[in-house]
Design an enzyme around this catalytic site. Sequence first.
Site, PDB file in Angstrom:
ATOM      1  N   THR A 157     -23.973  74.245  19.770  1.00 46.82           N
ATOM      2  CA  THR A 157     -24.355  74.143  18.361  1.00 46.82           C
ATOM      3  C   THR A 157     -23.548  73.101  17.604  1.00 46.82           C
ATOM      4  O   THR A 157     -24.009  72.570  16.598  1.00 46.82           O
ATOM      5  CB  THR A 157     -24.191  75.498  17.657  1.00 46.82           C
ATOM      6  N   GLU A 196     -28.991  78.152  22.636  1.00 43.96           N
ATOM      7  CA  GLU A 196     -27.910  77.519  21.867  1.00 43.96           C
ATOM      8  C   GLU A 196     -26.638  78.338  22.074  1.00 43.96           C
ATOM      9  O   GLU A 196     -26.625  79.543  21.833  1.00 43.96           O
ATOM     10  CB  GLU A 196     -28.259  77.466  20.384  1.00 43.96           C
ATOM     11  N   HIS A 241     -29.543  69.455  27.106  1.00 45.41           N
ATOM     12  CA  HIS A 241     -30.195  68.718  26.026  1.00 45.41           C
ATOM     13  C   HIS A 241     -29.996  67.211  26.229  1.00 45.41           C
ATOM     14  O   HIS A 241     -30.892  66.407  25.964  1.00 45.41           O
ATOM     15  CB  HIS A 241     -29.612  69.151  24.681  1.00 45.41           C
ATOM     16  N   ASP A 293     -24.971  67.176  24.194  1.00 45.95           N
ATOM     17  CA  ASP A 293     -24.686  68.583  24.496  1.00 45.95           C
ATOM     18  C   ASP A 293     -25.405  69.020  25.770  1.00 45.95           C
ATOM     19  O   ASP A 293     -26.464  68.476  26.097  1.00 45.95           O
ATOM     20  CB  ASP A 293     -25.052  69.483  23.313  1.00 45.95           C
TER      21      ASP A 293
END
Length: 308
Positions: A56, A123, A184, A194
């Site tokens: 996040t 996440e 990601h 990330d």
Amino acid sequence: MPIRWTAILILALAGAWLAGCAAPEQLERRSGYAVDHSWVAPSHNSRVRHLVMHYTDIDEAESLAVLTGPHVSAHYVLPLPPRDHRGMPLVYQLVDENRRAWHAGASAWRGRTNINDTSIGIEIVNLGPDRPYAEVELLLEQNPEASVDIQWAPYPKAQIEALIALSRDIIERHGIHPTDVVAHSDISPTRKIDPGPRFPWRELYEAGIGVWPEDDAVASWQARFEAQPPALSLLQEALRGWGYPLKETGELDRETRAVLRAFQMRFRPSDYRGTPDAETAAILWALLERYRPLELERLEGALTEAAS
């Protein structure tokens, strides 16, 4: 038969006819109509093909505020600090798995675009690097041949245990292939970094999640590439064959560096400057050998031709 019982029988038969002979639990009332679930087609599968890992980059309160806002979402959030419920890891579910969450953005993997359409997004609350993404990218691009001192937040053991339990369940229910468990940064390499180089991909692989190359194969390919490295255009082709959205330009452009950086963060996190080298190529070829042998066979023809 008495008239009263005749009437009851007629009413019962009429009801059965109106319901299409469906049992009560097979009928669903909706707004303005009813649905009969007594016929079920076996010809279907899950829409979910990918499992995407994120961090996040902000704390839990901010993460939940953003991910329940109007612009971005994810199916699951792993809290920090990790928590449990009656001895089991606790995770937040924000979006039903049958719904499309907005976590991937502009993305592609193995020729498929708009990965939001085919994925579940997790996440993980984690602060990421010790500076903004734009600064991290600038440092890496300006210092491709030097070590850059960037500190990354760790992933606590309990948080990874929760991730392993959640991921195993998702993968089993949806039949997700190991090569489609992605970062990601894999599906959006020019925009995202990330879950970063501290994410324990090998630990997840050892728990049955995702992929990892065999050490002997890496060593064998590295010895070969130390003597004769693949041309940059062939390396680009191999990266695309693995799944990355990358064009074959023959140049070490920004897009190629971003893809190399994403690959290295995942499979060689000790050095993720986005510079091509024999070890990176060896890891890539070992992965293709193990998981995409047809791609390797195609590349081998080009390698043999280049060596002759």
